[in-house]
Design an enzyme around this catalytic site. Sequence first.
Site, PDB file in Angstrom:
ATOM      1  N   GLU A 167       0.817  -1.212   0.000  1.00 40.77           N
ATOM      2  CA  GLU A 167       0.000   0.000   0.000  1.00 40.77           C
ATOM      3  C   GLU A 167       0.854   1.266   0.000  1.00 40.77           C
ATOM      4  OE1 GLU A 167      -4.173  -1.238   2.042  1.00 40.77           O
ATOM      5  OE2 GLU A 167      -2.417  -1.448   3.319  1.00 40.77           O
ATOM      6  N   GLU A 195      -4.156  -9.603   3.215  1.00 40.72           N
ATOM      7  CA  GLU A 195      -5.038  -9.287   4.340  1.00 40.72           C
ATOM      8  C   GLU A 195      -6.217 -10.245   4.474  1.00 40.72           C
ATOM      9  OE1 GLU A 195      -2.933  -5.318   3.829  1.00 40.72           O
ATOM     10  OE2 GLU A 195      -3.406  -7.091   2.638  1.00 40.72           O
TER      11      GLU A 195
END
Length: 254
Positions: free
Chosen positions: A110, A130
């Site tokens: 990210e 995730e």
Amino acid sequence: MNTIHYEKQGEVAYLYINKPEKRNAIDSTMSDLFLEYLEYFKNDSEARVLIITGKGDKAFCSGRDLKEAKENPEAFKKKPLRGRLFNAIIETYKPVISAINGVAVGAGCEIALASDIRLASKGSRLGMPEAKRGMGATFGATILPKLISPSFAAKMLYTGKLVSSKEAFQVGLVDEVLENQEQLLERATEIAHDICECAPLSVQRIKETIWKTMDVPLFQALQLDIGPNVYESEDRIEGAQAFLEKRKPVWKGQ
């Protein structure tokens, strides 16, 4: 040396994630330091471009330190990376280059997604696992489908599998793949210097326009006036004059 190391060479700043023994996983202290240096870079009028990379040869950043989540859950809850670190990278409104040297997963991926330009060394891998950890990948799930094919982004997010630097290049997730870490930093620095040849206010306006119009319909976006007014700046006059005189412009950033 700090777990986040910041240095500047001329107009180019470098931020190193420096915890190679933990594959550069970020804990709360590191995220605070990261944010402090981003603010320092943002307010430094002499710093034009930031290059983010990892120390060591195995990882750019392996994400949030999950050991901290287990041992100190309150710190983990009080200082989530989403909405802080990634937004801060975008909102410097100066170009940020991620030089991905090894794995970039979870928050590490990210960080790269929040950057304007992404380069990777051969053998690097990127992804957001995730979904395999019961987490949400909020920033990644929001931005990734805007940068690459939505279906490929969905596959990455739903499966949590990592992609190679070669595959990331093929789908447009990274812009170039370099042979090794030395070439990676050299190329990132070369691009940074190319950016520094351009007018600071113009680059800022362009970055703001890119990010702030990403979800805005075309004809509405064309009506917006985003960022500094370069058309009445001293640098606009200097740029035209330098072109006519066949010399390099001397930018003032005003």
